[in-house]
Design a protein around this motif. Structure first.
Motif, mmCIF file in Angstrom:
data_model
loop_
_atom_site.group_PDB
_atom_site.id
_atom_site.type_symbol
_atom_site.label_atom_id
_atom_site.label_comp_id
_atom_site.label_asym_id
_atom_site.label_seq_id
_atom_site.Cartn_x
_atom_site.Cartn_y
_atom_site.Cartn_z
ATOM 1 N N ASN A 321 1.095 15.544 11.670
ATOM 2 C CA ASN A 321 0.250 15.384 10.572
ATOM 3 C C ASN A 321 0.598 16.300 9.626
ATOM 4 O O ASN A 321 0.103 17.493 9.678
ATOM 5 C CB ASN A 321 -1.183 15.253 10.915
ATOM 6 C CG ASN A 321 -2.085 15.035 9.707
ATOM 7 O OD1 ASN A 321 -1.778 15.348 8.461
ATOM 8 N ND2 ASN A 321 -3.326 14.193 10.011
ATOM 9 N N LEU A 322 1.612 15.968 8.521
ATOM 10 C CA LEU A 322 2.001 16.934 7.690
ATOM 11 C C LEU A 322 1.150 17.558 6.696
ATOM 12 O O LEU A 322 0.866 18.670 6.335
ATOM 13 C CB LEU A 322 2.843 16.339 6.583
ATOM 14 C CG LEU A 322 4.444 16.364 6.963
ATOM 15 C CD1 LEU A 322 5.440 15.794 5.784
ATOM 16 C CD2 LEU A 322 4.944 18.056 6.964
ATOM 17 N N ASN A 323 -0.089 16.813 6.400
ATOM 18 C CA ASN A 323 -1.015 17.359 5.640
ATOM 19 C C ASN A 323 -1.809 18.576 6.255
ATOM 20 O O ASN A 323 -1.931 19.503 5.693
ATOM 21 C CB ASN A 323 -2.457 16.230 5.392
ATOM 22 C CG ASN A 323 -1.722 14.979 4.626
ATOM 23 O OD1 ASN A 323 -0.824 14.601 5.294
ATOM 24 N ND2 ASN A 323 -2.514 14.864 3.643
ATOM 25 N N ILE A 354 2.347 10.909 8.304
ATOM 26 C CA ILE A 354 2.818 11.451 9.775
ATOM 27 C C ILE A 354 4.529 11.387 9.804
ATOM 28 O O ILE A 354 5.063 10.418 9.345
ATOM 29 C CB ILE A 354 2.305 10.478 10.614
ATOM 30 C CG1 ILE A 354 0.821 10.165 10.556
ATOM 31 C CG2 ILE A 354 2.476 11.159 12.201
ATOM 32 C CD1 ILE A 354 0.007 11.419 10.852
ATOM 33 N N ILE A 355 5.121 12.363 10.076
ATOM 34 C CA ILE A 355 6.599 12.391 10.441
ATOM 35 C C ILE A 355 6.727 12.703 11.950
ATOM 36 O O ILE A 355 5.919 13.121 12.411
ATOM 37 C CB ILE A 355 7.212 13.250 9.721
ATOM 38 C CG1 ILE A 355 6.626 14.900 9.793
ATOM 39 C CG2 ILE A 355 7.062 12.838 8.182
ATOM 40 C CD1 ILE A 355 7.477 16.190 9.487
ATOM 41 N N ASP A 391 8.128 6.010 -0.985
ATOM 42 C CA ASP A 391 8.907 4.799 -0.196
ATOM 43 C C ASP A 391 8.611 5.340 1.265
ATOM 44 O O ASP A 391 7.430 5.474 1.629
ATOM 45 C CB ASP A 391 10.225 4.689 -0.669
ATOM 46 C CG ASP A 391 10.470 4.511 -1.978
ATOM 47 O OD1 ASP A 391 9.752 3.269 -2.545
ATOM 48 O OD2 ASP A 391 11.511 4.614 -2.511
ATOM 49 N N ALA A 392 9.719 5.309 2.170
ATOM 50 C CA ALA A 392 9.381 5.438 3.326
ATOM 51 C C ALA A 392 9.605 6.982 3.882
ATOM 52 O O ALA A 392 9.888 7.277 4.949
ATOM 53 C CB ALA A 392 10.396 4.744 4.292
ATOM 54 N N GLU A 393 9.327 8.034 2.804
ATOM 55 C CA GLU A 393 9.526 9.438 3.121
ATOM 56 C C GLU A 393 8.493 10.257 2.626
ATOM 57 O O GLU A 393 7.692 9.841 1.791
ATOM 58 C CB GLU A 393 10.813 9.776 2.363
ATOM 59 C CG GLU A 393 12.255 9.362 2.695
ATOM 60 C CD GLU A 393 13.384 9.945 1.921
ATOM 61 O OE1 GLU A 393 14.430 10.309 2.531
ATOM 62 O OE2 GLU A 393 13.125 10.015 0.681
ATOM 63 N N ALA A 394 8.283 11.263 3.360
ATOM 64 C CA ALA A 394 7.239 12.369 3.039
ATOM 65 C C ALA A 394 7.991 13.427 2.438
ATOM 66 O O ALA A 394 9.179 13.955 2.654
ATOM 67 C CB ALA A 394 6.766 13.006 4.079
ATOM 68 N N LEU A 465 11.311 14.017 4.363
ATOM 69 C CA LEU A 465 11.697 13.614 5.561
ATOM 70 C C LEU A 465 11.206 12.018 5.850
ATOM 71 O O LEU A 465 9.933 11.591 5.431
ATOM 72 C CB LEU A 465 10.943 14.468 6.825
ATOM 73 C CG LEU A 465 11.295 15.894 6.903
ATOM 74 C CD1 LEU A 465 10.509 16.746 7.611
ATOM 75 C CD2 LEU A 465 12.752 16.062 7.465
ATOM 76 N N PRO A 466 11.832 11.344 6.856
ATOM 77 C CA PRO A 466 11.458 9.867 7.009
ATOM 78 C C PRO A 466 9.910 10.017 7.602
ATOM 79 O O PRO A 466 9.781 10.656 8.731
ATOM 80 C CB PRO A 466 12.461 9.301 7.940
ATOM 81 C CG PRO A 466 13.389 10.661 8.204
ATOM 82 C CD PRO A 466 13.057 11.524 7.529
#
Ligand code: ADP
Length: 470
Positions: A321-323, A354-355, A391-394, A465-466
């Motif tokens: 969880n990037l946050n 999420i990555i 899109d599909a990236e963070a 990152l995807p």
């Protein structure tokens, strides 16, 4: 010896053997068919002449036979049928011969065909005639009266010379056709083999030169076929290998250079400590300097180890969880930044992104970017970490209000040992490898990294990152 194992030799001999076999089989069948055709045709003609003659002389072979008349008749018939013509009576006694001088008139002929004809059958045979030294066909046809009584035989002998001459011509033609076909196929296969093996030989030569250490090999790609594609791949491989070795050499030289600077300083410091009497305070200062240089060496070795680990290892990815991850990191760094007079804060996307990543490596990326922001921003400055979804990236951005990077250096910033300001970088304990490590880790995670900066007004480092599949 090697040439007997060469593709060219094997291809050519295989083609030659195949074409020879095909031509021999075709010739054999063709010759057999033609031979039968010519002999059958000859037999039919002779038989027809025999029947005509038999019809003609029916009734003339009994009673008072006129041998002279019959011989003249035989002579005429012989001219027409190109055969020797004989007439015999029921006892196989020759009563007419187309050869009038030195012929067989008044002799009894003992010949299987005549015996068969006297028994009522048309009979033929082939034999070699000593007299004319040629192969001859004999044909005996019974001569019958109207009441079907056999009164004699028409016996024809004709030379097969003409037929055999034609057949010999055919045989010669087939032989030359075979030789010609082998010549054409042989020449063709040599040319074909050369077309295939030429580029392979070039490839072997280039590979040998590479093995000798000359890595800058390039082959001309002449076709789009398998061999062309092989040459293309070879060129690519050679280029990459050349690039890697050049890079490796440069890297080794760079490492030596990087190591030499602290070692030289340390050597000077040690010498000074050894050779000069110093006040305790001055001594302490020298030892602190020594310690700094040592620390820098350790940092360098650690970064180098980290880089080589990155090249070797495949890491386990975890859902992150990037946050939360960024928040934790900011909390951990808060004190350090405050001590340097910098304001560190975050601006994160509303809902959790999420990555999939290796946590330690992701931490390293963010730490390196934060370290740089800390090192290259003067006290009173501001550093912000933001997280957005695109899109599909963070996308993570580390923005500082520091010294910024000159435009012409932006392209080199992620290269190993590249520094804009060497003195300042060293002062801050920089190894020149931090961003190279960042770029390597992000590439391993199938992400992208880039930078925007203006000299004097801060930098923005980004990485994307995807997102993990939801
Ligand atoms: P270093 O260990 O020297 O910081 P990096 O690979 O991390 O090595 O960075 C390479 C160079 O890029 C640095 O020496 C510095 O000149 C420049 N740089 C990196 N980050 C920043 C930044 N935030 N602001 C200004 N310059 C930076």
């Amino acid at each position: 010896m090697a040439r007997f194992y060469s593709i060219r030799f094997r291809l050519t001999t295989s083609f030659l053997v195949i074409i020879l076999a095909v031509m021999v089989i075709i010739s054999f069948f063709l010759y057999s068919i033609l031979e039968r055709y010519y002999i059958d045709n000859f037999t039919d003609n002779l038989e027809r002449s025999g029947f005509l003659a038999a019809d003609f002389v029916a009734g003339q072979l009994t009673g008072q036979v006129n041998s002279v008349r019959l011989s003249v008749l035989a002579e005429n018939m012989s001219r027409q049928s190109q055969a020797r013509v004989l007439f015999t009576d029921q006892q196989a006694l020759v009563i007419g011969d187309s050869i009038r001088v030195g012929g067989l008139l008044n002799q009894v002929l003992e010949h299987n065909d005549i015996t068969a004809a006297l028994g009522g059958n048309v009979s033929s045979s082939i034999s070699y005639s000593e007299r004319i030294e040629q192969t001859v066909m004999h044909m005996a046809v019974p001569v019958k009266e109207e009441n079907n009584q056999i009164t004699g035989v028409v016996f024809l002998s004709a030379s097969l010379e003409e037929v055999y001459r034609t057949l010999n011509d055919i045989r010669r033609f087939l032989f030359f056709a075979t030789v010609l076909a082998m010549g054409v196929v042989g020449g063709g296969s040599v040319a074909l083999a050369r077309r295939f093996t030429g580029p392979i030989e070039e490839l072997t030569f280039a590979a040998r030169r590479m093995a000798e250490g000359k890595l800058d090999q390039h082959l001309e790609v002449r076709s789009g076929d398998e061999i062309g594609r092989l040459a293309e791949q070879f060129n690519l491989m050679a280029k990459r290998l050349d690039y890697y070795t050049t890079n490796l050499k440069k890297f080794a030289a760079d490492v030596a250079h990087e190591v030499r600077t602290p070692l030289t300083t340390m050597s000077l410091l040690t010498k000074a400590l050894k050779e000069h009497e110093m006040e305790p305070d001055q001594q302490r200062e020298f030892i602190d300097d020594l310690d700094n240089e040592l620390e820098r060496l350790v940092a360098l070795v650690n970064d180098l180890l980290e880089l080589s680990r990155l090249e070797k290892n495949q890491v386990e990815l975890e859902e992150i969880n990037l946050n939360n991850f960024i928040n934790d990191l900011i909390t951990d760094n808060q004190y350090r930044f405050a001590a340097a007079g910098l304001d560190l804060n975050s601006d994160l996307e509303g809902h959790a992104l999420i990555i999939k990543a290796a946590p330690l490596q992701l931490r390293q990326v963010l730490s390196n970017l934060l370290d740089n922001a800390l090192n290259y921003t003067d006290p009173g400055g501001k550093v912000t970490v933001s997280l957005t979804r695109e899109d599909a990236e963070a996308v993570v951005k580390v923005e500082d209000s520091g010294c910024g990077i000159p435009e012409e250096d932006l392209t080199y910033i992620f290269e190993r040992f590249f520094r804009v300001d060497k003195a300042r970088s060293r002062e801050g304990g920089g190894t020149g490898l931090g961003l190279a490590i960042v770029s390597e880790i992000i590439a391993k995670h199938n992400g992208r990294v880039w930078v925007e900066s203006e000299e004097g007004s801060g930098s923005r480092f980004y990485f994307a990152l995807p997102l993990a599949e939801e």
